[in-house]
Design an enzyme around this catalytic site. Structure first.
Site, PDB file in Angstrom:
ATOM      1  N   ARG A   1       0.840  -1.203   0.000  1.00  0.00           N
ATOM      2  CA  ARG A   1       0.000   0.000   0.000  1.00  0.00           C
ATOM      3  C   ARG A   1       0.885   1.266   0.000  1.00  0.00           C
ATOM      4  NH1 ARG A   1      -5.326   0.375   1.877  1.00  0.00           N
ATOM      5  NH2 ARG A   1      -5.180  -1.617   2.938  1.00  0.00           N
TER       6      ARG A   1
ATOM      7  N   CYS B   1      15.200  -9.523   4.851  1.00  0.00           N
ATOM      8  CA  CYS B   1      14.350 -10.351   5.717  1.00  0.00           C
ATOM      9  C   CYS B   1      15.186 -11.280   6.592  1.00  0.00           C
ATOM     10  CB  CYS B   1      13.341 -11.140   4.889  1.00  0.00           C
ATOM     11  SG  CYS B   1      14.098 -12.233   3.704  1.00  0.00           S
TER      12      CYS B   1
END
Ligand code: SAH
Length: 392
Positions: free
Chosen positions: A211, A335
């Protein structure tokens, strides 16, 4: 009664400061003969009770605490912990009903080794430790009762199971599944294959970042590097990006991305390649992008691989920065929890000075909030990202 495990003397054990892990070298002696996956009682060297854990002689992390009280990992305990995890997500999302979310995130939800992801009315469960594997059927029954899903799939094919001495297998535990599922992700129809997709189908930890990055995309030429199914590229196009190129080495992932793009009427240039090679060639062609998303897999699963991983990340950033147009934006992710925020920042700073591309911070990015992290368990805060702008 459960076997008893005693720590070596001293106060340096992290487990004495709230962390749930005990490594093999921290154990002084074991009373009793616990089988792998069984519950054990943990005591310090002065024989004071510390907590209850799951034992696995095969794992470096030999005990994982699940409670600081004297209690078994039984149906009552699992049911209460699962309800708490679900309640946290309900509060987080409010009246919104996201199409997919993480419902249980292992240590961060007090359930070491258990992952539960929801995709619409299906659940995907992973048990990643011997202790959780032992109570898998109880967990499945609890989830069926609490959430009444259409199907529960066990995706126990994660490589980390190997380190716990567990077999890797997938099976339908409850109900039915006629996949792949079709869901709308920020307005983009998305195909999700719960059996064959990476992780449990999607990278749910990135959903909030889709988003945010998409909000910066209007008018820009976007590169989605390590794109998986191209979620970043697709949501950027949906928000008005001018063009998008998406690169990944996985043929199947790109094929699913292509399906989504077709359904959405969005045009992505899909590239199946090793990202390192492709970036090098693009540099030769003097290609340019105004928004680059770089979301590589973890290059380091262990501390030993850290140095070579850092070199890989450094090379990626050098190459990406050379493709970034003036005023362009880079959203870059790491990550790997073995690489801390400060190291990541230093690495990007070095890439900036090595290429002479000045970068301005626009913001920090992290894993979605339904992947909670605990401050005293740094391993639970694993996905870090920087949003950067080329300053000249
Ligand atoms: N950004 C994605 C997630 C990326 S995960 C999303 O939000 O959904 C990392 C991806 O890198 C995986 O899809 C994997 O297939 C891909 N990958 C791993 N090594 C690669 C390489 N050397 N070149 C290209 N892709 C690679």
């Amino acid at each position: 009664m459960a076997a008893r495990i005693y720590l070596t003397p001293g106060r340096s054990h992290r487990v004495l400061r709230g962390h749930p892990w005990v490594f093999r070298g921290e154990i002084a002696r074991i009373e009793g003969n616990p089988a792998d996956g069984q519950c054990v009682e943990l005591y310090d060297a002065r024989e004071r009770f510390v907590g209850m854990g799951m034992y696995n002689s095969r794992s470096q992390i030999t005990v994982r605490l699940y409670s600081r009280q004297l209690e078994l990992l039984d149906e009552r305990f699992l049911s209460e912990a699962t309800s708490r995890a679900i309640a946290y997500r309900r509060a987080l999302h409010g009246p919104e009903d996201p199409p997919a979310e993480r419902l249980v995130f292992s240590e961060a939800d007090g359930l070491p080794g258990l992952i539960v992801d929801r995709y619409q009315r299906h659940l995907v469960v992973q048990t990643l430790t011997a202790g959780m594997a032992r109570v898998e059927e109880v967990v499945v029954s609890i989830l069926q009762e609490q959430l009444n899903p259409e199907g529960i799939l066990l995706r126990n094919d994660a490589p980390v199971r190997h380190w716990e001495g567990l077999e890797r297998a997938k099976r339908l535990a409850r109900g039915s599944y006629q996949g792949p599922l079709q869901m709308s992700l920020l307005g983009v129809p998305t195909a999700v294959d719960l059996w064959e997709g990476q992780k449990t189908g999607l990278y749910l930890d990135q959903i909030e970042n889709y988003r945010l990055v998409a909000s910066l995309a209007p008018g820009r030429r976007v590169l989605d590097c390590f794109c998986y199914q191209g979620c970043f590229a697709l949501v950027c196009l949906r928000q008005g990006a001018r063009e998008a190129v998406a690169v990944d080495q996985s043929v199947e992932s790109l094929a699913r991305g292509q399906q989504s793009a077709q359904k959405a009427g969005l045009s992505v240039q899909w590239v199946q390649a090793n990202a390192f090679d492709w970036l090098r060639e693009s540099e030769r062609r003097k290609d340019r992008f105004d928004l680059i998303v770089m979301d590589p897999p973890s290059f380091t699963k262990t501390k030993e691989q850290r140095e070579s991983a850092l070199r890989g990340y450094h090379e990626l950033h050098i190459r990406a920065l050379r493709l970034l147009s003036s005023g362009g934006i880079l959203a870059t992710f790491c990550c790997s929890h073995n690489i801390r925020l400060a190291d990541w920042q230093e690495l990007i700073g070095n890439a900036s000075s090595d290429t002479g591309v000045p970068l301005r911070f626009l913001g920090f990015l992290r894993q979605a909030k339904d992947h909670p992290s605990l401050v005293h368990v740094p391993e639970t805060e694993y996905l870090k990202g920087f949003l950067l702008e080329r300053a000249s």
